[in-house]
Design an enzyme around this catalytic site. Sequence first.
Site, short mmCIF file in Angstrom:
data_model
loop_
_atom_site.label_atom_id
_atom_site.label_comp_id
_atom_site.label_asym_id
_atom_site.label_seq_id
_atom_site.Cartn_x
_atom_site.Cartn_y
_atom_site.Cartn_z
N GLU A 1 29.49 41.51 32.23
CA GLU A 1 30.37 41.85 31.11
C GLU A 1 31.32 42.98 31.55
OE1 GLU A 1 30.10 40.45 28.07
OE2 GLU A 1 28.34 39.27 28.59
N LYS B 1 15.34 40.01 25.43
CA LYS B 1 14.76 38.67 25.69
C LYS B 1 13.23 38.77 25.73
CE LYS B 1 18.90 37.32 28.15
NZ LYS B 1 19.59 37.42 29.45
N GLY C 1 26.20 31.09 31.26
CA GLY C 1 27.31 30.21 31.62
C GLY C 1 27.63 29.26 30.48
N GLU D 1 17.16 28.55 21.13
CA GLU D 1 16.84 28.27 22.53
C GLU D 1 17.76 29.00 23.51
OE1 GLU D 1 14.20 26.04 23.97
OE2 GLU D 1 14.89 27.58 25.35
N1 NAP Z 1 28.17 33.57 27.73
C1 NAP Z 1 26.94 33.26 28.08
O1 NAP Z 1 26.69 32.80 29.20
C2 NAP Z 1 25.82 33.42 27.09
C3 NAP Z 1 24.51 33.08 27.48
C4 NAP Z 1 23.47 33.18 26.55
C5 NAP Z 1 23.75 33.66 25.28
N2 NAP Z 1 25.02 34.04 24.95
C6 NAP Z 1 25.25 34.55 23.60
O2 NAP Z 1 26.14 33.66 22.93
C7 NAP Z 1 26.93 34.38 22.00
C8 NAP Z 1 28.41 34.07 22.27
O3 NAP Z 1 28.73 34.46 23.59
P1 NAP Z 1 30.13 34.12 24.25
O4 NAP Z 1 29.99 34.43 25.69
O5 NAP Z 1 30.57 32.75 23.86
O6 NAP Z 1 31.06 35.21 23.55
P2 NAP Z 1 32.66 35.26 23.52
O7 NAP Z 1 33.21 34.45 24.63
O8 NAP Z 1 33.02 36.67 23.40
O9 NAP Z 1 33.02 34.50 22.16
C9 NAP Z 1 32.84 35.06 20.90
C10 NAP Z 1 33.60 34.23 19.89
O10 NAP Z 1 33.33 34.72 18.59
C11 NAP Z 1 34.55 34.94 17.90
N3 NAP Z 1 34.37 36.08 17.02
C12 NAP Z 1 33.84 37.29 17.32
N4 NAP Z 1 33.85 38.08 16.23
C13 NAP Z 1 34.38 37.36 15.24
C14 NAP Z 1 34.68 37.63 13.88
N5 NAP Z 1 34.39 38.82 13.32
N6 NAP Z 1 35.24 36.66 13.15
C15 NAP Z 1 35.54 35.47 13.69
N7 NAP Z 1 35.28 35.14 14.98
C16 NAP Z 1 34.71 36.08 15.73
C17 NAP Z 1 35.59 35.20 18.97
O11 NAP Z 1 36.87 34.86 18.47
P3 NAP Z 1 38.21 35.02 19.36
O12 NAP Z 1 38.01 34.05 20.50
O13 NAP Z 1 39.31 34.63 18.47
O14 NAP Z 1 38.22 36.44 19.82
C18 NAP Z 1 35.12 34.25 20.08
O15 NAP Z 1 35.65 32.96 19.87
C19 NAP Z 1 26.56 35.86 22.18
O16 NAP Z 1 25.60 36.22 21.23
C20 NAP Z 1 25.95 35.90 23.57
O17 NAP Z 1 25.01 36.95 23.74
C21 NAP Z 1 26.05 33.93 25.82
#
Ligand code: NAP
Length: 432
Positions: free
Chosen positions: A190, A205, A302, A129
């Site tokens: 980003e 999307k 967010g 979702e």
């Molecule tokens: N942010 C949004 O608003 C949003 C909205 C819709 C969808 N999404 C999707 O949700 C997903 C996560 O987004 P996010 O914004 O939360 O990303 P983020 O803040 O960059 O967080 C990514 C997390 O994954 C961990 N990570 C990455 N590579 C790893 C690896 N090889 N081994 C272990 N841990 C790893 C990172 O660890 P560290 O913290 O230790 O670096 C971090 O905790 C993405 O696919 C994004 O497209 C995000």
Amino acid sequence: MRDIGVGLLGLGNVGAGVVRLLYENATAIEARLGARLVIRGVAVRDLQKTRLAEVDASLLCTDPMELATRDGIDIVCELIGGEEFARDVVLAAIAANKQIVTANKALLAVHGEALYTAAEAKGVDLYYEAAVCGGIPIIRALREGLASDRVESITGIVNGTSNFITSAMASGGSSFEEILATAQREGYAEADPTLDVSGGDAAHKLAILAMLCFGTRVQLDAIHVEGIETLAEIDYAMAKKHGYVIKSLAMAKRLDAGIELRVHPAMVPQSWLLADVPDTKNAVYVDSYALGSSMYYGAGAGMMPTAMSVVSDLIEIGRNICANATGSMPLRSQRQLPATAVVPMSALRSHYYLRFSVEDRPGTLGKLTTILGEHRVSIANLSQRPMAEDTELIAVVALTHEAIEGDVQAALSSIADAGLSLAPPQLIRIAS
Ligand SMILES: NC(=O)c1ccc[n+]([C@@H]2O[C@H](COP(=O)([O-])OP(=O)(O)OC[C@H]3O[C@@H](n4cnc5c(N)ncnc54)[C@H](OP(=O)(O)O)[C@@H]3O)[C@@H](O)[C@H]2O)c1
């Protein structure tokens, strides 16, 4: 009460929101689910990092693959992002009989076919979702709310960064670069905003939405994609003058000859609900046979809105686990998906906004309109204004009657060959 083990891959923005919701709303979630969602492990890259949500240090690990296949984990929640590694981890989790939740649209748009096939073969759930429009329950609306209906078309503002930029540009006074820098400072964009402003993120999307709407396989490269980088202040001003607002739209439509799939900036009539979608908000307008038009609006990204969608998926899968019914929801809205023809852009019919940068010389306007006419592009409105105080160029703006895209593109080529427009012409389709 039964415990359901959750393995969280990632504790960044979304992961931290998921932890907060699972801890803060635990009582309500238990009441709604009839079971407890228990975080049994959290994989991160850096164990020392300060986090936006606190978890017991004993839960942290640095090996997502091990956590994704560990005993005691019922649902793997993939929130690390990226494509190849995320695919490998999710496939390993599926092979180990884990249910999957992901927020990763790039993963699904690029590797969806392999993941759906593996999940169906194993009879596990794969819910996503949060992957489209963050907190807006658009996947659930299409998959369940409209399950008895036939979607004819969807038109969405599905990238918050682009919408922030086009909304700010429409207000005037700042350049694309200044607004993008603000979006990055405020955390909307980003560090590398290429996917957002180029339309690539919206295409990811749209591929997911179109698959759900039309029950067809959608190849990412079949989607026509244009970004918002080339839009100039004058385009926003001219849009306003003519009663439009420029928005980056993701559109999919069922036609007799196949489906139309496109992401590009469009002139949206000011009277449309989509014209009023502000800042980073997202909205999807759906036209369907039985319901008619419906619109889904809210926060498209967010920490907490996105986490809310992720936890809703965890709850739904939790219910399936309790009912021994995992794997019962068809992943692609129907099990055997035919590949439907994608109608080429050259066959599209639309009204157009065309802007040319020409020298202020007698006869130029006549030559331009003649070439357009020779290609069956008829003009509904023609205006001109200086491009900028320090140039001799003038902008000639033509709004056309409905024309065929192939004809319009051929006319633009002829105009380029004749050396009439001294900069690449601007073409913006008018939504209708
Ligand atoms: N942010 C949004 O608003 C949003 C909205 C819709 C969808 N999404 C999707 O949700 C997903 C996560 O987004 P996010 O914004 O939360 O990303 P983020 O803040 O960059 O967080 C990514 C997390 O994954 C961990 N990570 C990455 N590579 C790893 C690896 N090889 N081994 C272990 N841990 C790893 C990172 O660890 P560290 O913290 O230790 O670096 C971090 O905790 C993405 O696919 C994004 O497209 C995000």
